[in-house]
Design a protein around this motif. Sequence first.
Motif, mmCIF file in Angstrom:
data_model
loop_
_atom_site.group_PDB
_atom_site.id
_atom_site.type_symbol
_atom_site.label_atom_id
_atom_site.label_comp_id
_atom_site.label_asym_id
_atom_site.label_seq_id
_atom_site.Cartn_x
_atom_site.Cartn_y
_atom_site.Cartn_z
ATOM 1 N N GLU A 169 -22.182 26.304 2.039
ATOM 2 C CA GLU A 169 -21.336 25.995 0.879
ATOM 3 C C GLU A 169 -20.933 24.526 0.880
ATOM 4 O O GLU A 169 -20.873 23.888 -0.183
ATOM 5 C CB GLU A 169 -20.089 26.884 0.904
ATOM 6 N N SER A 170 -20.677 23.978 2.046
ATOM 7 C CA SER A 170 -20.330 22.555 2.126
ATOM 8 C C SER A 170 -21.472 21.680 1.649
ATOM 9 O O SER A 170 -21.266 20.667 0.959
ATOM 10 C CB SER A 170 -19.950 22.195 3.572
ATOM 11 N N GLY A 175 -23.599 18.259 -3.061
ATOM 12 C CA GLY A 175 -24.658 17.963 -4.019
ATOM 13 C C GLY A 175 -26.063 18.220 -3.518
ATOM 14 O O GLY A 175 -27.031 17.843 -4.191
ATOM 15 N N CYS A 176 -26.215 18.867 -2.361
ATOM 16 C CA CYS A 176 -27.551 19.156 -1.833
ATOM 17 C C CYS A 176 -28.163 20.347 -2.567
ATOM 18 O O CYS A 176 -27.469 21.316 -2.879
ATOM 19 C CB CYS A 176 -27.485 19.461 -0.338
ATOM 20 N N ASN A 183 -33.855 22.266 4.801
ATOM 21 C CA ASN A 183 -34.614 21.309 5.614
ATOM 22 C C ASN A 183 -33.718 20.410 6.462
ATOM 23 O O ASN A 183 -34.095 20.028 7.575
ATOM 24 C CB ASN A 183 -35.495 20.448 4.711
ATOM 25 N N ARG A 184 -32.539 20.060 5.954
ATOM 26 C CA ARG A 184 -31.691 19.098 6.656
ATOM 27 C C ARG A 184 -30.628 19.751 7.549
ATOM 28 O O ARG A 184 -30.179 19.132 8.521
ATOM 29 C CB ARG A 184 -31.001 18.175 5.654
ATOM 30 N N ILE A 185 -30.218 20.951 7.215
ATOM 31 C CA ILE A 185 -29.126 21.591 7.951
ATOM 32 C C ILE A 185 -29.596 22.824 8.712
ATOM 33 O O ILE A 185 -29.420 22.938 9.930
ATOM 34 C CB ILE A 185 -27.972 21.974 6.990
#
Length: 275
Positions: A169-170, A175-176, A183-185
Amino acid sequence: MSVRVVLTRTFLYLILIAVAVTCLVPFYSMLITATHSNSEIARKLLLVPGDQLNENYQRLIASANIWRGLANTAFLAVAGTIINVYTSTLVGYGFSKYRFRGRNALFMCMLATMMVPGQLGIIGFYKLVETLHMLNTYWPLLLNSIAHAFGVFMVKQFADDAVPTELIESGRIDGCGEFQIFNRIVLSLLGPVMATYAIFAFIGKWNDFLTPMIILFDNNLQTLPVMIASLKSQFTSDFGAQYVGIAISVIPIIVFFSAMSRRIKSGVAAGAVKG
């Protein structure tokens, strides 16, 4: 330290040593057998090294382009493992964190496919590949690596606890997009389970024999297991050359496992903390 504790530890160590020896004996036997002649292999149990390793190797490379087969298998195994692990992780994460109608039923249907032997669909798979004009290419061997049920199940079970919904949610608040979050988290959080599953996926792809045998016709495209099996004819078997080929084929698996062992250990530790 009490006598009971010492006896318990001694007993456990003896069990571990027995298990380790049991696991190492086949590798030792394989290496020893590769150094003997065919007549010695067929006649007696071999416990000490012989002097026929070079002769066996020369017959191996004369009968099959073993290093070309090794390169072909390495390409398929690495590429197939990357596709398998990424797509299985993507699907497992979706089942874990997204809520949609029919999610549980779809997940159960996917798990049910694990009970069906893959050999039952080999004729239909061949017909499909033939219709798509993909025979004698690597495309069928790579495309069938997408999202295996076991990997999806494994990732989902890990992601249920390892990926906090609040973190997702963060990312959305910042804005992701959904793929950016994944892919990033998410991928970094699922690293241990991905490394663990990569071992299974790599070994399965490396040892795949049936699919390359029926899909590939060009000897220059064949994989290492098919080339090693080709050393055995209807009337003769070159055991010495076969064992040398098997020994060569085992080395990349050991290297890959060693490279992933640190991630596997961290995955086990993470699971223990969660338990």
